[in-house]
Design an enzyme around this catalytic site. Structure first.
Site, PDB file in Angstrom:
ATOM      1  N   ASN A   3     -13.470   4.850  -5.255  1.00 49.47           N
ATOM      2  CA  ASN A   3     -13.368   5.759  -4.090  1.00 49.47           C
ATOM      3  C   ASN A   3     -13.562   5.018  -2.767  1.00 49.47           C
ATOM      4  O   ASN A   3     -14.700   4.709  -2.386  1.00 49.47           O
ATOM      5  CB  ASN A   3     -14.380   6.887  -4.237  1.00 49.47           C
ATOM      6  N   PHE A  52       0.824  -1.222   0.000  1.00 51.55           N
ATOM      7  CA  PHE A  52       0.000   0.000   0.000  1.00 51.55           C
ATOM      8  C   PHE A  52       0.852   1.263   0.000  1.00 51.55           C
ATOM      9  O   PHE A  52       0.372   2.316  -0.410  1.00 51.55           O
ATOM     10  CB  PHE A  52      -0.868   0.060   1.270  1.00 51.55           C
ATOM     11  N   HIS A  95     -10.402  14.268   0.937  1.00 49.58           N
ATOM     12  CA  HIS A  95     -11.487  13.422   0.420  1.00 49.58           C
ATOM     13  C   HIS A  95     -12.876  13.883   0.843  1.00 49.58           C
ATOM     14  O   HIS A  95     -13.053  14.519   1.881  1.00 49.58           O
ATOM     15  CB  HIS A  95     -11.257  11.970   0.828  1.00 49.58           C
ATOM     16  N   TYR A 140       0.492  11.129 -10.349  1.00 45.98           N
ATOM     17  CA  TYR A 140       0.101  10.064  -9.415  1.00 45.98           C
ATOM     18  C   TYR A 140      -0.343   8.814 -10.190  1.00 45.98           C
ATOM     19  O   TYR A 140       0.145   7.708  -9.955  1.00 45.98           O
ATOM     20  CB  TYR A 140      -1.019  10.560  -8.497  1.00 45.98           C
ATOM     21  N   THR A 172      -5.087   2.003  -8.880  1.00 42.23           N
ATOM     22  CA  THR A 172      -6.143   3.022  -8.777  1.00 42.23           C
ATOM     23  C   THR A 172      -6.897   3.218 -10.085  1.00 42.23           C
ATOM     24  O   THR A 172      -6.335   3.007 -11.173  1.00 42.23           O
ATOM     25  CB  THR A 172      -5.510   4.378  -8.370  1.00 42.23           C
TER      26      THR A 172
HETATM   27  N1  UFG Z   1     -15.048  16.942  -3.507  1.00 46.01           N
HETATM   28  C1  UFG Z   1     -15.631  18.134  -3.116  1.00 46.01           C
HETATM   29  N2  UFG Z   1     -15.148  18.739  -1.993  1.00 46.01           N
HETATM   30  C2  UFG Z   1     -14.149  18.227  -1.223  1.00 46.01           C
HETATM   31  C3  UFG Z   1     -13.560  16.997  -1.631  1.00 46.01           C
HETATM   32  C4  UFG Z   1     -14.038  16.394  -2.781  1.00 46.01           C
HETATM   33  O1  UFG Z   1     -16.543  18.632  -3.771  1.00 46.01           O
HETATM   34  O2  UFG Z   1     -13.763  18.831  -0.214  1.00 46.01           O
HETATM   35  C5  UFG Z   1     -15.560  16.264  -4.708  1.00 46.01           C
HETATM   36  C6  UFG Z   1     -14.486  16.132  -5.784  1.00 46.01           C
HETATM   37  O3  UFG Z   1     -14.478  17.264  -6.609  1.00 46.01           O
HETATM   38  C7  UFG Z   1     -14.946  14.860  -6.497  1.00 46.01           C
HETATM   39  C8  UFG Z   1     -15.599  14.022  -5.382  1.00 46.01           C
HETATM   40  O4  UFG Z   1     -15.906  14.942  -4.351  1.00 46.01           O
HETATM   41  O5  UFG Z   1     -15.912  15.169  -7.430  1.00 46.01           O
HETATM   42  C9  UFG Z   1     -14.678  12.948  -4.831  1.00 46.01           C
HETATM   43  O6  UFG Z   1     -13.440  13.522  -4.488  1.00 46.01           O
HETATM   44  P1  UFG Z   1     -12.336  12.784  -3.602  1.00 46.01           P
HETATM   45  O7  UFG Z   1     -11.192  13.733  -3.467  1.00 46.01           O
HETATM   46  O8  UFG Z   1     -12.955  12.240  -2.369  1.00 46.01           O
HETATM   47  O9  UFG Z   1     -11.932  11.538  -4.485  1.00 46.01           O
HETATM   48  P2  UFG Z   1     -11.377  11.505  -5.994  1.00 46.01           P
HETATM   49  O10 UFG Z   1     -12.473  10.913  -6.814  1.00 46.01           O
HETATM   50  O11 UFG Z   1     -10.823  12.784  -6.456  1.00 46.01           O
HETATM   51  O12 UFG Z   1     -10.107  10.594  -5.780  1.00 46.01           O
HETATM   52  C10 UFG Z   1     -10.149   9.217  -5.667  1.00 46.01           C
HETATM   53  C11 UFG Z   1      -8.951   8.730  -4.881  1.00 46.01           C
HETATM   54  C12 UFG Z   1      -7.658   9.083  -5.595  1.00 46.01           C
HETATM   55  C13 UFG Z   1      -7.714   8.551  -6.987  1.00 46.01           C
HETATM   56  C14 UFG Z   1      -8.953   9.022  -7.694  1.00 46.01           C
HETATM   57  C15 UFG Z   1      -9.104   8.370  -9.022  1.00 46.01           C
HETATM   58  O13 UFG Z   1      -8.946   9.318  -3.604  1.00 46.01           O
HETATM   59  O14 UFG Z   1      -6.578   8.517  -4.912  1.00 46.01           O
HETATM   60  O15 UFG Z   1     -10.119   8.683  -6.944  1.00 46.01           O
HETATM   61  O16 UFG Z   1      -9.625   9.272  -9.917  1.00 46.01           O
HETATM   62  F1  UFG Z   1      -6.644   8.976  -7.685  1.00 46.01           F
END
Ligand code: UFG
Length: 326
Positions: free
Chosen positions: A174, A77, A193, A145, A121
């Site tokens: 996610n 991990f 997140h 990444y 991922t």
């Molecule tokens: N979001 C918000 N506000 C926040 C955080 C997130 O609106 O404070 C939105 C983001 O814009 C996105 C959704 O919530 O639309 C999910 O965002 P996250 O940051 O929780 O997760 P991601 O989909 O960006 O990321 C995840 C993993 C990463 C991986 C990615 C693959 O955490 O490690 O999926 O695309 F790279």
């Protein structure tokens, strides 16, 4: 013994807990740069856990682990995983994720350990060309990444062909939720997140919703939220698959369904029982509108079927936030 690198982190710690509950002997190797000593302390309650603080960038540190322990397989991990940070500091990501993994793989070869399960991922797919995404979808990451994870997948293919090192790469969508007993959960500093950011929001720290003008049913991004204990179970099945002589393989880990940011927000408000302060902000760079996994391959080959839904994940995440004030 099973070696878990990054076992003090979010997803790794849930696997360690599940392995210990099955009576396995586990060694966690973690630098504690992002993982937490408190998590290790909690994990020790579940079984026979040995913790070694070390960094994969130091070949001697990881060699030392193989030298004095009889390791049968590895779950890897350890790595940096913040997309935005990887764009501004790619050096950090290539050095840590790729070079660190090379040290791990080379130590495995030196000591004749030939089975590894690796945290990959959905970011290796890049901008989706169709949805849901299956494993045949082209892999074209759009950030460093994702590139590091794809490079490692390719290295693992080459190490299988040349040295017979068998890998299972698990491409997470996610990850969400916390352990059912609320003792371990998502703890990132800073937190980026969605679910923990909604749950942590208060007057002085409103929840920032990144974009409400996407081409989706309610204008907000859609993601596939997979429960972290279901993810842990997939790693156990991947280890069983390798122990039974399974070939190198790769699987999407998701639920085949998507939820919008607005939907997640609404469930969080209901579970918290209060209005959560929210601010609509511009889109975050690099966020695809929709990311949903097709998990058919993992169902068929690993016999893995996720059992916990988003509501359950948010409930456990909320319990974890309530009892662990960090
Ligand atoms: N979001 C918000 N506000 C926040 C955080 C997130 O609106 O404070 C939105 C983001 O814009 C996105 C959704 O919530 O639309 C999910 O965002 P996250 O940051 O929780 O997760 P991601 O989909 O960006 O990321 C995840 C993993 C990463 C991986 C990615 C693959 O955490 O490690 O999926 O695309 F790279």
């Amino acid at each position: 013994m099973i070696l878990v690198t990054g076992g003090a982190g979010y997803i790794g710690s849930h696997l360690v807990k599940a392995l210990l509950e099955k009576g396995e002997n586990v060694i966690v190797f973690d630098s504690l740069e992002l993982g937490h000593q408190e998590t290790i302390n909690v994990l020790k309650d579940y079984g026979n856990l040995k913790f070694i603080k070390g960094n994969l960038k130091n070949l001697d540190e990881i060699r030392g682990v193989f030298l004095v322990n009889k390791i049968n397989s590895v779950v890897h991990f350890a790595g940096y995983s913040q997309v935005a940070e990887s764009v501004v500091n790619p050096q950090k990501y290539y050095y840590n994720n790729v070079y660190g993994t090379l040290n791990l793989l080379n130590a495995m070869l030196e000591f004749g350990v030939k089975k590894i399960v690796f945290s990959s991922t959905a970011a290796t797919y890049g901008e989706p060309q169709y949805s849901p995404i299956d494993e045949n979808h082209p892999q074209n990451p759009i950030n460093p990444y994702g590139n590091t994870k794809l490079m490692i997948e390719k290295i693992m293919d080459d190490y299988d062909k040349a040295y017979g090192l068998k890998s299972v790469r698990l491409r997470y969508f996610n990850a969400s939720g916390a352990s059912s007993d609320s003792r371990i959960g998502e703890w990132h500093e800073p937190e980026t997140h969605l679910i923990p950011n909604i749950l942590k929001a208060e007057k002085e720290r409103t929840f920032k919703m990144f974009g409400n003008d996407y081409d989706t049913k309610d204008g907000t991004c859609i993601r596939d939220y997979i429960n972290v204990e279901d993810l842990a179970e997939a790693h156990i099945k991947a280890l069983e698959y390798l122990n039974l002589g399974g070939e190198t393989n790769y699987f999407n880990l998701g639920t085949n369904t998507g939820n919008s940011v607005k939907e997640v927000f609404t469930i969080c408000e209901r579970i918290k029982g209060e209005n959560i302060p929210i601010e609509i902000c511009p889109r975050r760079a690099g966020d695809p509108a929709v990311l949903i996994a097709d998990n058919t391959k993992a169902n068929k080959i690993l016999h893995w079927i996720p059992e916990k839904d988003l509501e359950y994940s948010i409930k456990t995440a909320y319990e974890y936030e309530k009892f662990n004030l960090h």
